[in-house]
Design a protein around this motif. Structure first.
Motif, short mmCIF file in Angstrom:
data_model
loop_
_atom_site.label_atom_id
_atom_site.label_comp_id
_atom_site.label_asym_id
_atom_site.label_seq_id
_atom_site.Cartn_x
_atom_site.Cartn_y
_atom_site.Cartn_z
N PRO A 396 0.84 -1.21 0.00
CA PRO A 396 0.00 0.00 0.00
C PRO A 396 0.86 1.25 0.00
CG PRO A 396 -0.74 -1.58 1.66
CD PRO A 396 0.56 -2.09 1.15
N ALA A 397 0.30 2.31 -0.52
CA ALA A 397 1.03 3.58 -0.57
C ALA A 397 1.37 4.05 0.83
CB ALA A 397 0.18 4.63 -1.28
N ARG A 398 2.55 4.61 0.97
CA ARG A 398 2.99 5.16 2.25
C ARG A 398 2.42 6.56 2.44
NH1 ARG A 398 9.28 4.57 1.42
NH2 ARG A 398 8.56 5.21 -0.63
N ALA A 399 2.01 6.83 3.64
CA ALA A 399 1.49 8.17 3.94
C ALA A 399 2.62 9.19 3.87
CB ALA A 399 0.84 8.18 5.32
N ARG A 400 2.26 10.42 3.61
CA ARG A 400 3.25 11.49 3.57
C ARG A 400 3.89 11.63 4.94
NH1 ARG A 400 0.66 14.92 1.08
NH2 ARG A 400 1.89 15.22 -0.81
N PRO A 401 5.22 11.58 5.04
CA PRO A 401 5.86 11.72 6.35
C PRO A 401 5.60 13.10 6.94
CG PRO A 401 7.49 11.81 4.59
CD PRO A 401 6.20 11.41 3.95
N HIS A 402 5.38 13.13 8.24
CA HIS A 402 5.11 14.39 8.92
C HIS A 402 6.21 14.63 9.94
CE1 HIS A 402 2.96 17.74 10.65
NE2 HIS A 402 3.01 17.17 11.84
N PHE A 403 6.89 15.75 9.81
CA PHE A 403 8.00 16.08 10.69
C PHE A 403 7.57 17.25 11.59
CE2 PHE A 403 9.82 14.46 6.70
CZ PHE A 403 10.46 13.33 7.19
N THR A 404 7.36 16.95 12.86
CA THR A 404 6.90 17.98 13.78
C THR A 404 7.96 19.05 13.97
OG1 THR A 404 7.69 16.66 15.65
CG2 THR A 404 5.37 16.40 15.02
N ALA A 405 7.51 20.26 14.27
CA ALA A 405 8.43 21.39 14.40
C ALA A 405 8.03 22.24 15.58
CB ALA A 405 8.43 22.20 13.11
N PRO A 406 8.39 21.84 16.80
CA PRO A 406 8.03 22.65 17.98
C PRO A 406 8.59 24.06 17.88
CG PRO A 406 8.86 20.49 18.64
CD PRO A 406 9.14 20.63 17.17
N THR A 407 7.86 25.01 18.43
CA THR A 407 8.30 26.41 18.39
C THR A 407 8.90 26.88 19.71
OG1 THR A 407 6.07 27.11 18.98
CG2 THR A 407 6.60 26.99 16.63
N ALA A 408 8.99 25.98 20.69
CA ALA A 408 9.60 26.33 21.99
C ALA A 408 10.49 25.17 22.43
CB ALA A 408 8.52 26.60 23.03
N TRP A 409 11.64 25.49 23.03
CA TRP A 409 12.57 24.44 23.45
C TRP A 409 11.94 23.49 24.46
CZ3 TRP A 409 16.12 23.52 20.28
CH2 TRP A 409 16.85 24.51 19.64
N ALA A 410 11.08 23.99 25.30
CA ALA A 410 10.47 23.15 26.34
C ALA A 410 9.63 22.03 25.74
CB ALA A 410 9.62 24.00 27.28
N GLU A 411 9.21 22.18 24.48
CA GLU A 411 8.35 21.19 23.84
C GLU A 411 9.13 20.12 23.09
OE1 GLU A 411 5.98 23.50 21.24
OE2 GLU A 411 4.99 24.65 22.83
N VAL A 412 10.44 20.31 22.93
CA VAL A 412 11.23 19.44 22.06
C VAL A 412 11.52 18.11 22.75
CG1 VAL A 412 13.42 19.19 20.83
CG2 VAL A 412 12.25 21.40 20.87
N THR A 413 11.28 17.01 22.01
CA THR A 413 11.62 15.67 22.47
C THR A 413 12.44 14.97 21.39
OG1 THR A 413 9.66 14.61 21.50
CG2 THR A 413 9.41 15.59 23.71
#
Length: 638
Positions: A396-413
């Protein structure tokens, strides 16, 4: 603006008679006064007799928002009433889907060449987007339709390259048994050099004479020399008007059509499995000569002749080739297949194929058509059903990859690290708050992003190695349990083979002088490695990749930064970005060119900042050099 509306044709190149798709479209839509063509590149110097307006949108290296903006400007000059897309390149899929969204006009997508299922040239997401946006989906063969249905879960209807009825076919007047030596015609293209060499060898060893009609021998990739081909038994006749070609072909016992063998040596499986050469239908409807498909019987071409019982198949093997000729030239069998060709003509012609497409699009479904009968399930003389293509493992076709982009350092994992693979619109404010964009430097931005990631995610104890302009900033903010090391002469260190020792590595920050690194590093920060290692320095690049593994602890946190340049004619990223992406397990699946250009928030260095820092170094203008951007690999582990 045009009051009655225009038809938009989305194609990869100019619509003309220099290639099969162009010939087909001009034949289907002979009156193109109300047609606009939109192509993604030019291969014939802009020669396009089709349509009243011709647009070229070379968007291969443009970010998606810029593609949409340029397309909107073009579409604003016309009222589009309907769209026919015949996509090939990635950009064609994007253009057609955008045109559908911008104009709201009904869209028919007609896939004539596979560039996804067996030739993974176009990412799944773009094919899925276009098919989902289409009101009518057509494919050149039932095999192609079935493959795309399996992969994308959407109905596709087969429309072979049928012809208008045209003049009455020229009866085949070859007489069996008149001459013991057989001369055959050949039509069609050979798409790869290795396959062409196999064909030459087979014909030469068989001692058969072949007359090759069409433009095929002119293909640059074949390296064909007329005199050498003649020695092999292949006489190049060249291109002829269709009326003359039909009359000449009718004098031959059979026509050879080359395709692939569907094995490990098949160097164009997409064409072999799914494409139906349009010239085969010309032979069947205008010349009515039995067809010998040189290739596998389960290829699209092979299944076509077997389904209609108008020919046979053979491999690129002397014995099989000669057996195939004997099979088709046996008197009774030859007569039966000529009779089958007469019946097939009714199924392979249509008085107005273009009108059928537009009418089907208006009804949002494929209407009744004579060629449906050609693809009904039936038994072949091999006793096998040709209802469906043979079973193939199509994922099956692969979904479009989604790369999250937090806007604050506290949110980055750790899960957000792929989102830092390229510079994004909010990164300057995240890494360098309060700095005007004209005052930014790309190396400084990458260094601050690397420092922010390390201070958020790197181990709170152990040894950190710092390479880059922001080493002092990291040193002042690093956790107390961390010992910091920096390399005062990075270029000399690289030239020396990246030794893991003093005097190359010196203590930084609170780390006591006179100490040495305890072993492998728990964090490596190299945000400007691309400025230290040139791409032509293969040994230095190999040494760096080895250091990434041997110099880092098992669960080390690493950040490596690179420069890239985007120009309207190219996309360039440092080779280390691609090599690490391919060779480090944790980096597989990180953004490539397509994901970067279509992210929507891709950040590029502005012209003012370029003129201040880059222009004195590179000596070329922003427009001539291209727009710099940043790339980064951040990951945990080796």
């Amino acid at each position: 603006m045009t009051p009655d509306g225009m038809d938009l044709f989305v194609s990869p190149i100019e619509i003309n008679d220099h290639h099969g798709v162009g010939i087909l479209l001009r034949r289907y839509f002979p009156d193109s006064a109300r047609a606009i063509s939109l192509r993604s590149t030019s291969l014939h110097g802009g020669d396009e007799p089709f349509g009243s307006r011709h647009w070229e949108l070379f968007s291969r290296f443009l970010p998606l928002p810029e593609v949409e903006a340029r397309l909107r400007m073009l579409l604003a000059t016309a009222r589009i009433r309907r769209i026919l897309a015949v996509p090939y390149f990635r950009e064609d899929f994007i253009h057609a889907a955008l045109a559908r969204r911008i104009t709201g006009a009904p869209l028919c997508t007609f896939i004539m060449d596979d560039q996804n299922v067996f030739a993974p040239e176009v990412p799944d997401a773009w094919v899925a987007d276009l098919l989902a946006a289409s009101d009518l989906r057509l494919g050149i063969s039932p095999e192609l339709c079935e493959a795309y249905r399996r992969k994308f879960g959407l109905r596709m209807d087969a429309m072979p390259p049928v012809l208008p009825p045209g003049p009455e076919p020229v009866p085949n007047h070859w007489i069996p048994g008149r001459d013991t030596s057989v001369t055959c015609a050949m039509i069609g293209n050979v798409w790869t050099r290795p396959r062409f060499e196999r064909l030459r060898r087979t014909v030469r060893e068989a001692g058969v004479r072949i007359h090759w009609y069409g433009n095929g021998p002119k293909a640059s990739w074949l390296g064909a020399d007329r005199d050498e081909l003649a020695k092999d038994g292949i006489d190049v006749i060249g291109f002829l008007p269709e009326g003359d070609l039909a009359r000449l072909l009718s004098s031959y016992p059979l026509v050879v059509v080359p395709t692939g063998e569907l094995n490990a040596d098949d160097d164009n499986p997409a064409f072999s499995r799914l494409s139906l050469p349009s010239r085969m239908l010309f032979v069947a409807t205008r010349a009515q000569v039995p067809i010998l498909v040189m290739g596998h019987g389960e290829s699209a071409a092979g299944r076509f002749v077997r389904r209609l019982r108008i020919g046979n198949c053979c491999g690129y093997n002397t014995d099989q080739f000669l057996a195939g000729i004997r099979h088709l030239t046996e008197a009774d069998r030859h007569a039966r297949q000529c009779a089958n060709l007469k019946r097939a003509r009714r199924m392979l012609t249509h008085p107005d194929p273009g009108a059928w497409i537009w009418s089907s699009l208006e009804h949002r479904r494929a209407l009744a058509a004579p060629w449906r009968a050609a693809f009904r399930p039936r038994r072949t003389w091999y006793g096998r059903s040709l209802e469906r293509p043979p079973h193939l493992e199509i994922k099956p076709a692969r979904a479009r990859p989604h790369f999250t982009a937090p806007t604050a350092w506290a949110e980055v994992t750790d899960g957000d690290l792929p989102g830092f693979a390229f510079t994004r619109h909010h990164h300057p404010a995240l890494a360098w708050p309060g700095t005007a964009e004209r005052d930014l430097t790309l190396d400084g931005l990458l260094a601050r992003l690397a420092a922010g990631l390390a201070l958020r995610l790197a181990p709170r104890t152990g040894d950190w190695l710092l390479l880059g302009p922001d080493a002092a900033g990291v040193a002042s903010s690093a956790p107390e349990g961390v010992r910091l090391w920096h390399v005062p002469d990075p270029r000399g260190w690289i030239n020396a083979g990246l030794p893991h020792s003093v005097p190359w590595m010196l203590p930084a920050g609170r780390t006591p002088a006179g100490t040495t690194p305890r072993g492998r590093f728990d964090a490596i920060l190299a945000p400007t490695v691309a400025s230290l290692i040139q791409e032509h320095e293969a040994d230095a690049m190999s040494a760096w990749k080895a250091f990434v593994r041997t110099g880092a602890a098992e669960d080390a946190f690493q950040v490596h930064g690179f420069n890239g340049v985007l120009h309207e004619t190219f996309f360039h990223a440092h080779g280390l970005y691609w090599q690490l992406r391919d060779e480090i397990a944790a980096l597989r699946g990180r953004p490539g060119r397509d994901e970067i250009l279509t992210a929507g928030d891709f950040w590029l260095l502005g012209e003012e900042a370029f003129n201040r820092v880059w222009l004195p170094v590179v000596g070329r203008s922003y427009a001539a050099f291209g727009r710099p951007f940043g790339l980064m690999h951040a990951w945990r582990g080796r």
